[in-house]
Design a protein around this motif. Sequence first.
Motif, PDB file in Angstrom:
ATOM      1  N   MET A   1      17.068  -1.606  -9.392  1.00  0.00           N
ATOM      2  CA  MET A   1      17.700  -2.898  -9.460  1.00  0.00           C
ATOM      3  C   MET A   1      17.454  -3.698  -8.183  1.00  0.00           C
ATOM      4  SD  MET A   1      19.324  -4.504 -11.616  1.00  0.00           S
ATOM      5  CE  MET A   1      20.508  -5.717 -11.983  1.00  0.00           C
ATOM      6  N   ARG A   2      17.412  -3.024  -7.057  1.00  0.00           N
ATOM      7  CA  ARG A   2      17.212  -3.741  -5.792  1.00  0.00           C
ATOM      8  C   ARG A   2      15.850  -4.416  -5.749  1.00  0.00           C
ATOM      9  NH1 ARG A   2      17.716   1.458  -2.055  1.00  0.00           N
ATOM     10  NH2 ARG A   2      19.323   1.752  -3.559  1.00  0.00           N
ATOM     11  N   TYR A   3      14.865  -3.826  -6.385  1.00  0.00           N
ATOM     12  CA  TYR A   3      13.527  -4.411  -6.390  1.00  0.00           C
ATOM     13  C   TYR A   3      13.495  -5.672  -7.258  1.00  0.00           C
ATOM     14  CZ  TYR A   3      12.467   0.101  -4.400  1.00  0.00           C
ATOM     15  OH  TYR A   3      12.480   1.205  -3.597  1.00  0.00           O
ATOM     16  N   VAL A   4      14.186  -5.613  -8.375  1.00  0.00           N
ATOM     17  CA  VAL A   4      14.275  -6.782  -9.249  1.00  0.00           C
ATOM     18  C   VAL A   4      15.037  -7.893  -8.536  1.00  0.00           C
ATOM     19  CG1 VAL A   4      15.191  -7.654 -11.437  1.00  0.00           C
ATOM     20  CG2 VAL A   4      14.125  -5.395 -11.354  1.00  0.00           C
ATOM     21  N   ALA A   5      16.139  -7.534  -7.871  1.00  0.00           N
ATOM     22  CA  ALA A   5      16.918  -8.538  -7.145  1.00  0.00           C
ATOM     23  C   ALA A   5      16.082  -9.194  -6.049  1.00  0.00           C
ATOM     24  CB  ALA A   5      18.171  -7.898  -6.558  1.00  0.00           C
ATOM     25  N   ALA A   6      15.325  -8.403  -5.314  1.00  0.00           N
ATOM     26  CA  ALA A   6      14.476  -8.960  -4.255  1.00  0.00           C
ATOM     27  C   ALA A   6      13.390  -9.849  -4.853  1.00  0.00           C
ATOM     28  CB  ALA A   6      13.858  -7.832  -3.429  1.00  0.00           C
ATOM     29  N   TYR A   7      12.809  -9.437  -5.970  1.00  0.00           N
ATOM     30  CA  TYR A   7      11.794 -10.248  -6.654  1.00  0.00           C
ATOM     31  C   TYR A   7      12.401 -11.596  -7.066  1.00  0.00           C
ATOM     32  CZ  TYR A   7       7.877 -11.394  -9.766  1.00  0.00           C
ATOM     33  OH  TYR A   7       6.805 -12.002 -10.361  1.00  0.00           O
ATOM     34  N   LEU A   8      13.615 -11.543  -7.648  1.00  0.00           N
ATOM     35  CA  LEU A   8      14.276 -12.776  -8.079  1.00  0.00           C
ATOM     36  C   LEU A   8      14.608 -13.675  -6.897  1.00  0.00           C
ATOM     37  CD1 LEU A   8      16.646 -11.413 -10.860  1.00  0.00           C
ATOM     38  CD2 LEU A   8      14.557 -12.752 -11.160  1.00  0.00           C
ATOM     39  N   LEU A   9      15.043 -13.082  -5.792  1.00  0.00           N
ATOM     40  CA  LEU A   9      15.322 -13.885  -4.597  1.00  0.00           C
ATOM     41  C   LEU A   9      14.067 -14.604  -4.113  1.00  0.00           C
ATOM     42  CD1 LEU A   9      17.689 -11.573  -2.544  1.00  0.00           C
ATOM     43  CD2 LEU A   9      18.235 -13.805  -3.511  1.00  0.00           C
ATOM     44  N   ALA A  10      12.954 -13.887  -4.111  1.00  0.00           N
ATOM     45  CA  ALA A  10      11.695 -14.502  -3.687  1.00  0.00           C
ATOM     46  C   ALA A  10      11.299 -15.625  -4.644  1.00  0.00           C
ATOM     47  CB  ALA A  10      10.592 -13.450  -3.606  1.00  0.00           C
ATOM     48  N   ALA A  11      11.457 -15.371  -5.947  1.00  0.00           N
ATOM     49  CA  ALA A  11      11.095 -16.379  -6.946  1.00  0.00           C
ATOM     50  C   ALA A  11      12.010 -17.599  -6.845  1.00  0.00           C
ATOM     51  CB  ALA A  11      11.158 -15.782  -8.350  1.00  0.00           C
ATOM     52  N   LEU A  12      13.304 -17.366  -6.646  1.00  0.00           N
ATOM     53  CA  LEU A  12      14.236 -18.481  -6.511  1.00  0.00           C
ATOM     54  C   LEU A  12      14.005 -19.254  -5.219  1.00  0.00           C
ATOM     55  CD1 LEU A  12      17.506 -16.830  -7.829  1.00  0.00           C
ATOM     56  CD2 LEU A  12      16.151 -18.615  -8.942  1.00  0.00           C
ATOM     57  N   GLY A  13      13.419 -18.587  -4.241  1.00  0.00           N
ATOM     58  CA  GLY A  13      13.093 -19.240  -2.982  1.00  0.00           C
ATOM     59  C   GLY A  13      11.836 -20.084  -3.046  1.00  0.00           C
ATOM     60  N   GLY A  14      11.193 -20.138  -4.201  1.00  0.00           N
ATOM     61  CA  GLY A  14      10.038 -21.000  -4.377  1.00  0.00           C
ATOM     62  C   GLY A  14       8.717 -20.268  -4.520  1.00  0.00           C
ATOM     63  N   ASN A  15       8.719 -18.947  -4.402  1.00  0.00           N
ATOM     64  CA  ASN A  15       7.498 -18.165  -4.538  1.00  0.00           C
ATOM     65  C   ASN A  15       7.345 -17.765  -6.008  1.00  0.00           C
ATOM     66  OD1 ASN A  15       5.384 -16.374  -4.405  1.00  0.00           O
ATOM     67  ND2 ASN A  15       6.191 -15.236  -2.670  1.00  0.00           N
ATOM     68  N   ALA A  16       6.491 -18.452  -6.728  1.00  0.00           N
ATOM     69  CA  ALA A  16       6.351 -18.224  -8.168  1.00  0.00           C
ATOM     70  C   ALA A  16       5.800 -16.844  -8.501  1.00  0.00           C
ATOM     71  CB  ALA A  16       5.462 -19.289  -8.780  1.00  0.00           C
ATOM     72  N   LYS A  44       4.338  -5.464 -11.575  1.00  0.00           N
ATOM     73  CA  LYS A  44       3.489  -5.401 -12.777  1.00  0.00           C
ATOM     74  C   LYS A  44       4.218  -5.975 -13.993  1.00  0.00           C
ATOM     75  CE  LYS A  44       1.256  -2.125 -15.868  1.00  0.00           C
ATOM     76  NZ  LYS A  44       1.162  -0.725 -16.234  1.00  0.00           N
ATOM     77  N   GLU A  45       5.495  -5.631 -14.142  1.00  0.00           N
ATOM     78  CA  GLU A  45       6.260  -6.073 -15.304  1.00  0.00           C
ATOM     79  C   GLU A  45       6.607  -7.569 -15.255  1.00  0.00           C
ATOM     80  OE1 GLU A  45       7.096  -4.346 -18.089  1.00  0.00           O
ATOM     81  OE2 GLU A  45       5.982  -2.632 -17.297  1.00  0.00           O
ATOM     82  N   LEU A  46       6.797  -8.112 -14.066  1.00  0.00           N
ATOM     83  CA  LEU A  46       7.259  -9.496 -13.957  1.00  0.00           C
ATOM     84  C   LEU A  46       6.180 -10.512 -13.601  1.00  0.00           C
ATOM     85  CD1 LEU A  46      10.685  -8.947 -12.146  1.00  0.00           C
ATOM     86  CD2 LEU A  46      10.275  -9.443 -14.564  1.00  0.00           C
ATOM     87  N   SER A  47       5.031 -10.044 -13.140  1.00  0.00           N
ATOM     88  CA  SER A  47       4.006 -11.002 -12.714  1.00  0.00           C
ATOM     89  C   SER A  47       3.506 -11.822 -13.902  1.00  0.00           C
ATOM     90  CB  SER A  47       2.841 -10.283 -12.030  1.00  0.00           C
ATOM     91  OG  SER A  47       2.129  -9.503 -12.947  1.00  0.00           O
ATOM     92  N   GLY A  48       3.357 -13.102 -13.642  1.00  0.00           N
ATOM     93  CA  GLY A  48       2.856 -14.009 -14.669  1.00  0.00           C
ATOM     94  C   GLY A  48       3.904 -14.469 -15.667  1.00  0.00           C
ATOM     95  N   LYS A  49       5.152 -13.997 -15.524  1.00  0.00           N
ATOM     96  CA  LYS A  49       6.206 -14.390 -16.456  1.00  0.00           C
ATOM     97  C   LYS A  49       7.115 -15.416 -15.795  1.00  0.00           C
ATOM     98  CE  LYS A  49       6.303 -10.013 -18.910  1.00  0.00           C
ATOM     99  NZ  LYS A  49       7.117  -8.866 -19.307  1.00  0.00           N
ATOM    100  N   ASP A  50       7.649 -16.304 -16.630  1.00  0.00           N
ATOM    101  CA  ASP A  50       8.615 -17.287 -16.153  1.00  0.00           C
ATOM    102  C   ASP A  50       9.959 -16.578 -15.997  1.00  0.00           C
ATOM    103  OD1 ASP A  50      10.033 -19.576 -15.518  1.00  0.00           O
ATOM    104  OD2 ASP A  50      10.182 -20.247 -17.609  1.00  0.00           O
ATOM    105  N   ILE A  51      10.488 -16.563 -14.776  1.00  0.00           N
ATOM    106  CA  ILE A  51      11.716 -15.828 -14.476  1.00  0.00           C
ATOM    107  C   ILE A  51      12.886 -16.322 -15.324  1.00  0.00           C
ATOM    108  CG2 ILE A  51      13.415 -15.348 -12.664  1.00  0.00           C
ATOM    109  CD1 ILE A  51      10.775 -13.775 -12.475  1.00  0.00           C
ATOM    110  N   GLU A  52      12.985 -17.616 -15.525  1.00  0.00           N
ATOM    111  CA  GLU A  52      14.086 -18.156 -16.332  1.00  0.00           C
ATOM    112  C   GLU A  52      14.014 -17.657 -17.767  1.00  0.00           C
ATOM    113  OE1 GLU A  52      14.631 -22.353 -15.859  1.00  0.00           O
ATOM    114  OE2 GLU A  52      14.534 -22.194 -13.670  1.00  0.00           O
ATOM    115  N   GLU A  53      12.812 -17.528 -18.319  1.00  0.00           N
ATOM    116  CA  GLU A  53      12.657 -16.999 -19.668  1.00  0.00           C
ATOM    117  C   GLU A  53      13.030 -15.523 -19.725  1.00  0.00           C
ATOM    118  OE1 GLU A  53       8.732 -17.752 -21.157  1.00  0.00           O
ATOM    119  OE2 GLU A  53       8.947 -19.923 -20.936  1.00  0.00           O
ATOM    120  N   VAL A  54      12.659 -14.755 -18.701  1.00  0.00           N
ATOM    121  CA  VAL A  54      12.997 -13.332 -18.651  1.00  0.00           C
ATOM    122  C   VAL A  54      14.510 -13.154 -18.591  1.00  0.00           C
ATOM    123  CG1 VAL A  54      12.823 -11.234 -17.245  1.00  0.00           C
ATOM    124  CG2 VAL A  54      10.812 -12.667 -17.590  1.00  0.00           C
TER     125      VAL A  54
END
Length: 111
Positions: A1-16, A44-54
Amino acid sequence: MRYVAAYLLAALGGNASPSASDIKKILDSVGIEADDAYLNKVIKELSGKDIEEVIAEGQSKLASVPTGGVAAAGGGGGAAADKGEVAAEKEEAKVEEEEESDDDMGFGLFD
């Protein structure tokens, strides 16, 4: 879960498309050493996907998960007994809620 949270933080910070080093930097900032196997799987699972859609897809899946509410049938007590049980559960939850002293209960986002 921590990896997903960090990924989301990066994405929300503007890093697509956050990289492994971006996620490691976030995890390192809170004192967590990243495991490359888990990190690479999340990327691998999240790359190329729109975070809001996920997130929207995940919320729709969570909506179908049973939450352990009072069953409408069975038990023999009828609706009056069910209402009494629900009221007792609410009162118990209220008492437990008042007893809590820490808002975070000693856990951090990345624990």
